[in-house]
Scaffold this active site. Sequence first.
Site, PDB file in Angstrom:
ATOM      1  N   GLY A  26      -3.951   2.628  -2.683  1.00  0.00           N
ATOM      2  CA  GLY A  26      -3.646   1.832  -3.874  1.00  0.00           C
ATOM      3  C   GLY A  26      -2.259   2.013  -4.454  1.00  0.00           C
ATOM      4  N   ARG A  79     -20.026 -11.408   7.153  1.00  0.00           N
ATOM      5  CA  ARG A  79     -18.746 -11.412   6.434  1.00  0.00           C
ATOM      6  C   ARG A  79     -18.649 -12.580   5.458  1.00  0.00           C
ATOM      7  NH1 ARG A  79     -14.007 -11.838   9.074  1.00  0.00           N
ATOM      8  NH2 ARG A  79     -14.840 -12.571  11.034  1.00  0.00           N
ATOM      9  N   LEU A 107     -10.638 -11.714   6.413  1.00  0.00           N
ATOM     10  CA  LEU A 107     -11.124 -12.702   5.446  1.00  0.00           C
ATOM     11  C   LEU A 107     -11.739 -13.886   6.192  1.00  0.00           C
ATOM     12  CD1 LEU A 107      -9.594 -11.009   3.446  1.00  0.00           C
ATOM     13  CD2 LEU A 107      -8.338 -13.027   2.717  1.00  0.00           C
ATOM     14  N   HIS A 123       2.340  -6.640   4.228  1.00  0.00           N
ATOM     15  CA  HIS A 123       2.155  -6.023   5.546  1.00  0.00           C
ATOM     16  C   HIS A 123       3.393  -5.185   5.888  1.00  0.00           C
ATOM     17  CE1 HIS A 123       0.623  -5.571   9.606  1.00  0.00           C
ATOM     18  NE2 HIS A 123       1.843  -5.836  10.035  1.00  0.00           N
TER      19      HIS A 123
HETATM   20  C1  GRF Z   1       0.601  -0.764   2.828  1.00  0.00           C
HETATM   21  O1  GRF Z   1       1.453  -0.221   3.776  1.00  0.00           O
HETATM   22  C2  GRF Z   1       0.467  -2.254   2.996  1.00  0.00           C
HETATM   23  O2  GRF Z   1       1.639  -2.849   3.475  1.00  0.00           O
HETATM   24  C3  GRF Z   1      -0.625  -2.360   4.026  1.00  0.00           C
HETATM   25  O3  GRF Z   1      -1.519  -1.332   3.728  1.00  0.00           O
HETATM   26  C4  GRF Z   1      -0.834  -0.293   3.044  1.00  0.00           C
HETATM   27  C5  GRF Z   1      -1.554  -0.088   1.753  1.00  0.00           C
HETATM   28  O4  GRF Z   1      -1.046   1.010   1.041  1.00  0.00           O
HETATM   29  N1  GRF Z   1      -1.240  -3.662   4.021  1.00  0.00           N
HETATM   30  P1  GRF Z   1      -1.527   1.257  -0.439  1.00  0.00           P
HETATM   31  O5  GRF Z   1      -3.062   1.342  -0.397  1.00  0.00           O
HETATM   32  O6  GRF Z   1      -1.053   0.123  -1.275  1.00  0.00           O
HETATM   33  O7  GRF Z   1      -0.929   2.571  -0.836  1.00  0.00           O
END
Ligand code: GRF
Length: 230
Positions: A26, A79, A107, A123
């Site tokens: 998070g 799902r 999703l 991402h």
């Molecule tokens: C991040 O690197 C984001 O880009 C990817 O998952 C990770 C989540 O990290 N989708 P966090 O839970 O926000 O610390």
Amino acid sequence: MSKPDRSTPPSSAGALVIGVLASGRGSNLQSIIDAIEQGKLAARIGLVLSNKKEAQALERAERHHLPTLFLDPLLYSDRSQYDAAIVEALQSHRVELVVLAGYMRLLTTVLVHPYQDRIINIHPSLLPAFPGLHAHRQALAYGAKVSGCTIHFVDEKVDHGPIIAQAAVPVLEEDDEQALSERILIEEHRLLPKVLQLYADGKLRIDGRKVRIEGETSAEDGPIRLQVNR
Ligand code: GRF
């Protein structure tokens, strides 16, 4: 004839209501919370939802007195049923924009359709390079010299929808997954609140695969599209 632009709707009356889906640590959720609390993002978080009971994201939200919901995937037959429950929760909290911040489930259209052009994902690679799991590991194994993060609108395919913003970082000789992910994460935390503010301001316009940012005429214009930090 080209299709008309799909413009992202500016939020209805009051601050944009964001729903965050997160499965883990998070830290990106935290970057949104911090930006709101510091007055850098005119929005509010209407719900933080997780598929993991122990997600640190839920703890962070609770610490900031935000509504949270754990939805146990084991209680749903498939799902689609699960996503239907998510949509119900989002709608009952009047969520206008959904942010996938480390949400580790695929999703279905049940979620993507009602929130078309209103779901954003972050991402940790420069898409379309290295989609899916273990993006840092993929970049290192491939020998990439540059990687980064991508924020994009979500469609039915994984890590695929129109790209809103990217930030680049160098991949260093001595990098391991941890070092690269830490360098990229700094950019994620910078970029995500900025993109959300652009959305809240109604400045993102989807035109096919392209997302045009109102007021920005070229890549040299600003830090939003490209940041190369060492
Ligand atoms: C991040 O690197 C984001 O880009 C990817 O998952 C990770 C989540 O990290 N989708 P966090 O839970 O926000 O610390």
